[in-house]
Design an enzyme around this catalytic site. Structure first.
Site, PDB file in Angstrom:
ATOM      1  N   SER A 331     -12.604  21.900 -26.205  1.00  0.00           N
ATOM      2  CA  SER A 331     -11.151  21.909 -26.349  1.00  0.00           C
ATOM      3  C   SER A 331     -10.540  20.809 -25.490  1.00  0.00           C
ATOM      4  CB  SER A 331     -10.582  23.257 -25.895  1.00  0.00           C
ATOM      5  OG  SER A 331     -10.732  23.408 -24.488  1.00  0.00           O
ATOM      6  N   ASP A 332      -9.391  20.267 -25.931  1.00  0.00           N
ATOM      7  CA  ASP A 332      -8.619  19.439 -25.020  1.00  0.00           C
ATOM      8  C   ASP A 332      -8.215  20.325 -23.844  1.00  0.00           C
ATOM      9  OD1 ASP A 332      -7.260  17.359 -23.858  1.00  0.00           O
ATOM     10  OD2 ASP A 332      -6.049  16.893 -25.603  1.00  0.00           O
ATOM     11  N   CYS A 333      -8.032  19.697 -22.695  1.00  0.00           N
ATOM     12  CA  CYS A 333      -7.948  20.479 -21.461  1.00  0.00           C
ATOM     13  C   CYS A 333      -6.728  21.376 -21.412  1.00  0.00           C
ATOM     14  CB  CYS A 333      -7.998  19.539 -20.264  1.00  0.00           C
ATOM     15  SG  CYS A 333      -9.577  18.680 -20.178  1.00  0.00           S
TER      16      CYS A 333
END
Length: 814
Positions: A331-333
């Site tokens: 996932s993007d952070c």
């Protein structure tokens, strides 16, 4: 009033009432530039893994297990005679559920009782090893790493071999830093999002607006990061070793940060399947299928109502089943926490957000590590799903040598970081990308004829602004002042900064221009204007920069050269039409050696050959359509003019692929072996409808579904490039295809190939092209089928008056 204009006015009024606010979900890492690493004293090699205060270079070191009071022979995951999948199954099978979920965050805790150390997954290598992420750090042993130009400038070289060579240098430095205990082996780069809108703040991180070009960049960059010599062609991808692991991001339809009341944490990208297949998904498909990237990252935004990181259709069907991803999905952070806290999507709990292989997020925001056990207990996630995620993760770490090391890289160390070769490569990458936008016989300058040069503007002594974002600590800086000052005597007067809000500071720069033989103005944008979580509201230079440049130019005694630093497009029409400004250069964000590259171009040691990877629109573009409009094709009912060179139907300042030289190149077509193709189609099921202009009658078989037909037909052609000028130089030939004119809603043209060639003055070079007919002439129909249309296509080589073209007629017979 058009809908967008009404929206624009209401938004402006509301913005005055409600101050904008955005929180950054990625922590800020800042460090001061270091001195040159060349002078750094030798340091002991600490190794990446610490156990009981001792350093080890690999997990499966017998001495390390002894330190843990373990016997390595008891652990099959350390048996190198076994296949990776067997070893990983043994590793995962030894963990309890609590231990398993503790490994699903970017800060994996490790399991000491079975000999598994902690691992920090998040490192970045966008244009050099970056400080961003918890897996990498600088200081003491490694004070810095080579900072190459940001991708938008490197992409402007249109040089595949350069893209791969830069990535190879970056991965060598990354591997050396790993050996020194300063980096991980998994780098979440490159960013291969298509720049749909010129206002996007992250354009500098990308290769531009063309999905074909971005795909080629992705293949070369990922191969440069990942490929281990003599194993690149290994057929068993599950065991093919990785120099380091790359990651193509952010999937998908992501290019909005914060625009009025929309931001990436809430934005719902309403995208047609035609645009998804044709534009937004294409670079990712190529990155996985041809680049064999070992990781992909999903984006913050929703796509047609569904958060990208929660869309199992995209994550599973597309990447696993269709693209055959051999790696993990991250996932993007903090994007999973955004789904829960910000989007409140479907009223989900934290447990409902679990579904990827790895969650980048820290503290309470790491959904998987905090809520993974609960999700299994509630029956929302199977433990076998967690096993599968861990298998995907540790298979990648097996391939990077985290457990066994890779002998070819064991001895990399400080001498391989910031060495002379890499610093020169950073300079060369900047040289190759620099684009000459205007030249009225002003450049190159002869330093012997210049007694004094006025060097003015926000970026005249730029250092940190040259390296953009997702940057590390550079080996050193060579600013424009440093480099130009070696060639000529310089009077440096900044005049104004990037935001340029103080006109009273112009006077010293204007006075300098009055007395100098030549004036060099370095202006443009910076991360104060375009960056992650920061989109632009217009395409103009910030503050009073335009007035500053005009006033300096008007006062200048000698010729004026304007150098623009930016990632995105800037409307500098005023400079293009100003007769006092004799030359304009775009230098992107040129990296740590940017000043030297700029000087080399200005003084003629390098003949510029870069071409714009983005269309440079005029500022009225921003009034024509909202940033939230995702359609690529024009929308007549709203007056939207379309996006990118493929569909924009208005007037531009500089088109995609534009770039001048100090010499002149001409084309002539030598030979084409295919001017027509007749394909026998065995069944009408392979034929697909095609959108045509009004009153055009479709043939019996309008187009062929490429998925049903194994197309081996090729188009071969040869072009001669002649340098008619007096200076040696490189030239890039861009090859486009144009669909049959009767086809409706197709691209005006689309890039299908390119080659860069060196041509000495008054000489010629031959370029041979071979393209797959179906791929080069394919269109994505509104049904989202990728089709090969019948009719008369056109192949075009070059742009402007020097182009050559020839028809290719396609006949489909049932």
């Amino acid at each position: 009033m058009a809908p967008f204009h009404l929206f624009f006015l209401l938004s402006c009024a509301a913005a005055l009432i409600f101050p904008s606010f955005s929180r950054s979900l990625e922590p800020s890492f800042t460090s001061k530039p270091s001195r040159s690493l060349a002078a750094a004293p030798p340091s002991p090699k600490p190794g990446p893994i610490q156990t009981n205060g001792k350093n080890f270079s690999k997990v499966c070191d017998p001495a390390r297990f002894k330190e843990l009071n373990l016997v390595i022979d008891d652990f099959a995951y350390c048996d190198k005679s076994l296949p990776y999948e067997v070893r990983v199954k043994d590793l995962v099978g030894r963990m309890t559920l609590t231990e398993k979920v503790a490994q699903l965050g970017d800060k994996a805790d490790g399991v000491q009782r079975i000999g598994l150390p902690k691992y920090y997954w998040w490192s970045e290598a966008l244009h050099g090893i970056a400080t961003t992420g918890f897996g990498t750090h600088f200081g003491d042993i490694v004070p810095g790493a080579t900072s190459f130009p940001t991708p938008i400038l490197t992409a402007a070289s249109f040089n595949e071999s350069l893209w791969k060579t830069v990535a190879q240098a970056i991965s060598t430095e990354g591997r050396a830093m790993y050996n020194l205990g300063h980096s991980g082996l998994t780098f979440w780069s490159p960013n291969i999002n298509v720049v749909r809108d010129p206002r996007w703040g992250r354009a500098l991180e990308t290769p531009g607006e063309d999905p074909f070009m971005i795909g080629v960049y992705a293949i070369n960059f990922v191969r440069g990061l990942q490929d281990v010599e003599q194993t690149a062609a290994q057929q068993d991808l599950t065991s093919r070793p990785l120099k380091v692991s790359g990651c193509c991001k952010h999937f998908a339809a992501y290019d909005l940060e914060k625009w009025f009341f929309e931001d990436r944490h809430k934005f719902d990208a309403r995208v047609t399947e035609q645009d998804m297949v044709e534009t937004f998904m294409r670079p990712f498909e190529v990155c996985v299928k041809e680049g064999d990237v070992s990781s992909v990252m999903c984006s913050f935004n929703k796509i047609n109502g569904i958060p990208a990181c929660a869309d199992t259709n995209l994550m599973t069907r597309t990447f696993r089943d269709e693209y055959k991803l051999n790696g993990y999905i991250v996932s993007d952070c903090d994007s999973l926490d955004v789904i829960y806290h910000v989007m409140n999507w479907l009223g989900d709990t934290q447990e409902d957000a679990i579904g990827l292989d790895l969650n980048c997020g820290w503290g309470q925001y790491n959904i998987y590590q905090h809520w993974g056990e609960s999700a299994v207990a509630q029956g929302k996630v199977r433990e076998t799903d967690i096993d599968r995620a861990l298998t995907n993760l540790y298979m990648v770490l097996m391939r990077t040598g985290f457990f066994d090391n890779i002998p070819a890289y064991e001895n990399l160390g400080l001498a391989d970081i910031c060495n002379k070769e890499n610093i020169e490569l950073a300079t060369e990458a900047a040289r190759q990308g620099i684009v000459l936008l205007k030249n009225n016989n002003t450049l190159p300058l002869d330093p012997k004829k210049i007694k004094l040069a006025a060097l003015v503007g926000p970026h005249a002594n730029a250092t940190a602004p040259m390296i953009g974002n997702y940057n590390g600590i550079p080996c050193r800086y060579t600013s424009p002042l440093d480099a130009i000052g070696k060639d000529v005597k310089v009077d440096y007067q900044q005049g104004c900064d990037v935001l340029c809000m103080n006109e009273t500071a112009f006077a010293p720069a204007i006075a300098s221009a009055k007395n100098a033989d030549v004036t060099i103005i370095l202006a443009g944008l910076s991360l104060d204007v375009e960056a992650e979580e920061r989109d632009r509201m217009d395409l103009l230079l910030p503050g009073d920069q335009t007035d500053f440049i005009n006033q300096v130019a008007a006062a200048s005694k000698g010729p004026v050269v304007l150098v623009i630093l930016s990632g995105g497009a800037v409307d500098i029409t005023f400079a293009e039409i100003n007769p006092k400004i004799g030359a304009i250069i775009w230098a992107g964000y040129p990296g740590e050696e940017g000043g030297q590259a700029i000087a080399d171009v200005i003084f003629g040691r390098y003949n510029p050959a870069g071409k714009l990877p983005l269309t440079w629109y005029k500022n009225d573009y921003v009034d024509a359509l909202p940033m939230t409009s995702m359609q690529l094709r024009p929308v007549d009912e709203f007056g939207y003019p379309g996006r990118t060179y493929k569909f924009f139907n208005g007037t531009v300042l500089y088109p995609f692929g534009y770039g001048l030289s100090y010499t002149v190149f001409n084309y002539s077509a030598i030979n084409t072996t295919t001017s027509s193709l007749t394909l026998e189609v065995n069944t009408a099921e392979f034929c697909k409808p095609l959108s045509y202009m009004t009153k055009f009658t479709a043939p019996p078989c309008p187009s062929l579904n490429i998925a049903d037909y194994k197309c081996s037909e090729e188009i071969n052609f040869e072009v001669e490039v002649t340098n008619t000028g007096n200076m040696d130089g490189y030239h890039t030939a861009l090859v486009y295809s144009k669909p049959p004119p009767e086809v409706a809603n197709g691209p005006m043209k689309q890039l299908v190939a390119f080659q860069r060639v060196f041509v000495p003055a008054k000489q010629s070079a031959k370029l041979n092209f071979t393209v797959n007919a179906c791929k080069a002439l394919a269109l994505v129909e509104k049904t989202a089928y990728i089709v090969f249309p019948a009719g008369k296509h056109t192949i075009v080589v070059g742009d402007g008056p020097e182009l050559v073209s020839f028809p290719v007629e396609v006949k489909l017979q049932i």
